[in-house]
Enzyme design. Structure first.
Site, PDB file in Angstrom:
ATOM      1  N   SER A  16       2.557  -1.811  10.757  1.00 21.23           N
ATOM      2  CA  SER A  16       3.799  -2.274  11.188  1.00 21.23           C
ATOM      3  C   SER A  16       4.755  -3.461  10.119  1.00 21.23           C
ATOM      4  O   SER A  16       5.424  -3.999  11.133  1.00 21.23           O
ATOM      5  CB  SER A  16       4.606  -2.034  12.163  1.00 21.23           C
ATOM      6  OG  SER A  16       4.155  -0.653  12.462  1.00 21.23           O
ATOM      7  N   GLU A  28      -5.543  -4.901  10.494  1.00 21.93           N
ATOM      8  CA  GLU A  28      -5.120  -3.835  10.777  1.00 21.93           C
ATOM      9  C   GLU A  28      -5.297  -2.926  11.317  1.00 21.93           C
ATOM     10  O   GLU A  28      -6.425  -1.999  11.419  1.00 21.93           O
ATOM     11  CB  GLU A  28      -4.792  -3.261   9.479  1.00 21.93           C
ATOM     12  CG  GLU A  28      -4.632  -3.369   8.243  1.00 21.93           C
ATOM     13  CD  GLU A  28      -3.836  -2.544   7.109  1.00 21.93           C
ATOM     14  OE1 GLU A  28      -2.911  -2.738   6.947  1.00 21.93           O
ATOM     15  OE2 GLU A  28      -4.277  -1.554   6.742  1.00 21.93           O
ATOM     16  N   HIS A  34     -10.110   0.830   4.270  1.00 24.79           N
ATOM     17  CA  HIS A  34      -8.423   1.458   4.670  1.00 24.79           C
ATOM     18  C   HIS A  34      -8.594   1.940   5.963  1.00 24.79           C
ATOM     19  O   HIS A  34      -9.501   2.991   6.182  1.00 24.79           O
ATOM     20  CB  HIS A  34      -7.296   2.232   3.696  1.00 24.79           C
ATOM     21  CG  HIS A  34      -6.012   1.945   4.915  1.00 24.79           C
ATOM     22  ND1 HIS A  34      -5.931   2.884   5.476  1.00 24.79           N
ATOM     23  CD2 HIS A  34      -5.141   1.056   4.441  1.00 24.79           C
ATOM     24  CE1 HIS A  34      -4.256   2.746   5.527  1.00 24.79           C
ATOM     25  NE2 HIS A  34      -4.159   2.133   5.419  1.00 24.79           N
ATOM     26  N   GLY A  64       1.581   2.725  11.022  1.00 22.66           N
ATOM     27  CA  GLY A  64       2.512   3.751  10.700  1.00 22.66           C
ATOM     28  C   GLY A  64       3.866   3.903  11.985  1.00 22.66           C
ATOM     29  O   GLY A  64       3.929   4.603  12.201  1.00 22.66           O
ATOM     30  N   LYS A 116       0.600   4.513  -0.425  1.00 20.07           N
ATOM     31  CA  LYS A 116      -0.925   5.524  -0.111  1.00 20.07           C
ATOM     32  C   LYS A 116      -0.284   6.615  -0.707  1.00 20.07           C
ATOM     33  O   LYS A 116      -0.616   6.525  -2.230  1.00 20.07           O
ATOM     34  CB  LYS A 116       0.034   5.856   1.684  1.00 20.07           C
ATOM     35  CG  LYS A 116      -0.682   4.204   2.730  1.00 20.07           C
ATOM     36  CD  LYS A 116      -0.303   4.452   3.796  1.00 20.07           C
ATOM     37  CE  LYS A 116      -0.467   3.727   4.441  1.00 20.07           C
ATOM     38  NZ  LYS A 116      -0.655   3.631   6.004  1.00 20.07           N
ATOM     39  N   ASN A 153       0.847  -1.067   0.022  1.00 19.62           N
ATOM     40  CA  ASN A 153      -0.026   0.041  -0.129  1.00 19.62           C
ATOM     41  C   ASN A 153       0.885   0.991   0.168  1.00 19.62           C
ATOM     42  O   ASN A 153       1.068   1.741   0.926  1.00 19.62           O
ATOM     43  CB  ASN A 153      -0.314  -0.123   1.024  1.00 19.62           C
ATOM     44  CG  ASN A 153      -1.560   1.027   1.396  1.00 19.62           C
ATOM     45  OD1 ASN A 153      -1.434   2.160   0.470  1.00 19.62           O
ATOM     46  ND2 ASN A 153      -2.606   1.554   2.229  1.00 19.62           N
ATOM     47  N   GLU A 202      -7.638   4.719   7.491  1.00 20.54           N
ATOM     48  CA  GLU A 202      -7.102   6.631   7.019  1.00 20.54           C
ATOM     49  C   GLU A 202      -8.096   6.094   6.367  1.00 20.54           C
ATOM     50  O   GLU A 202      -8.793   7.797   6.267  1.00 20.54           O
ATOM     51  CB  GLU A 202      -5.822   6.165   5.972  1.00 20.54           C
ATOM     52  CG  GLU A 202      -4.392   6.262   7.339  1.00 20.54           C
ATOM     53  CD  GLU A 202      -3.001   5.623   6.572  1.00 20.54           C
ATOM     54  OE1 GLU A 202      -3.269   5.617   5.400  1.00 20.54           O
ATOM     55  OE2 GLU A 202      -2.872   4.792   7.168  1.00 20.54           O
TER      56      GLU A 202
END
Ligand code: PGA
Length: 251
Positions: free
Chosen positions: A210, A167, A97, A173, A12, A10, A99
């Site tokens: 991560s 996730e 996702h 992250g 991003k 991904n 985000e």
């Protein structure tokens, strides 16, 4: 029969078209293309076409959009429909996702519409689910993930071209990843929901958050972990090729 592993990058909001070309030149020169594995790339929309063009003809690579609209076309400034993504070479789409959910306020109803739009339009849908730190601390992980799955998969047929990515939001992250056994517990709970909803046993459940060269082998050693969805560590072609070639290990 173990499910075939999938390794998904991904990118991003990184990797412009020219950078994608440079990345893939290097990656393709060193990738071991392990038999039976799929390596997926989710570039930003502007780099979809460059990425898919560079990977054409390699059936174990898959390219997908990071986000799609549920609307088929029209006056939706800034959005990418399934047809536009397919026109740029996408064969998949990430949906839900964290985000999208937590930075851009995407609701479960919107996530559900996107899953159906992706599948109806012939894309593989990779539905992301995961709890926030506070939810984990309150012991709500399974309840949150179950709710997100049931909402996201409403009206979806059991044989759909679907991958789930677990996730945990607190692991994305942050350098703080779930331990392989933390992940295995949630993956097993996800499998129970998928079976209950009538999904095929070969529906893959990936782990993300991560993931790195240092922890991927132990994560893959868990039988319920069918691959990984990787952000930061997928931005370097050498690191990413190393991750994609990793054998599961319990050491
Ligand atoms: P990360 O991102 O690997 O940088 O934690 C994973 C993701 O958000 O898909």
């Amino acid at each position: 029969m173990p499910r075939p592993l999938m390794f998904a990058a991904n990118w991003k909001m990184n990797v412009a078209p020219g950078e994608a070309r440079t990345f893939l030149d290097r990656f393709l020169a060193i990738d071991k293309a392990v038999a039976g594995r799929t390596v997926a790339f989710f570039p930003p929309a502007v780099s979809l076409e460059t990425t898919s063009a560079r990977l054409t003809g390699h059936s174990h690579y898959l390219v997908g959009a990071q986000n799609i609209s549920w609307e088929p076309k029209g006056a939706y400034t800034g959005e990418t429909s399934v047809a536009l993504a397919r026109g740029a070479g996408a064969g998949a789409a990430l949906v839900g996702h964290s985000e999208r959910r937590h930075v851009f306020g995407e609701t479960e109803e919107e996530t559900s519409k996107k899953v159906r739009a992706a599948l109806d339009g012939g894309l593989l849908a990779m539905l992301c689910v995961g709890e926030k730190l506070l939810e984990r601390e309150r012991g709500e992980t399974e309840a949150v993930v179950t709710r997100q799955l049931r909402a996201g998969l409403a009206g979806v047929k059991g044989d759909a071209n679907l991958v789930i990515a677990y996730e945990p939001v607190w692991a994305i992250g942050t350098g703080r990843n779930a331990t392989p056994s933390d992940a295995a517990v949630v993956h097993a709970a996800i499998r129970v929901v998928l079976v209950d909803l009538g999904f095929l046993r070969d529906t893959r459940v990936l782990y993300g958050g991560s993931v790195s060269a240092g922890n991927v082998a132990q994560l893959l050693a868990e039988p319920e972990v069918d691959g990984v969805l990787v952000g930061g560590a997928s931005l370097d072609p050498d690191a990413w090729a190393g991750i994609c070639a990793t054998s599961p290990s319990i050491d």
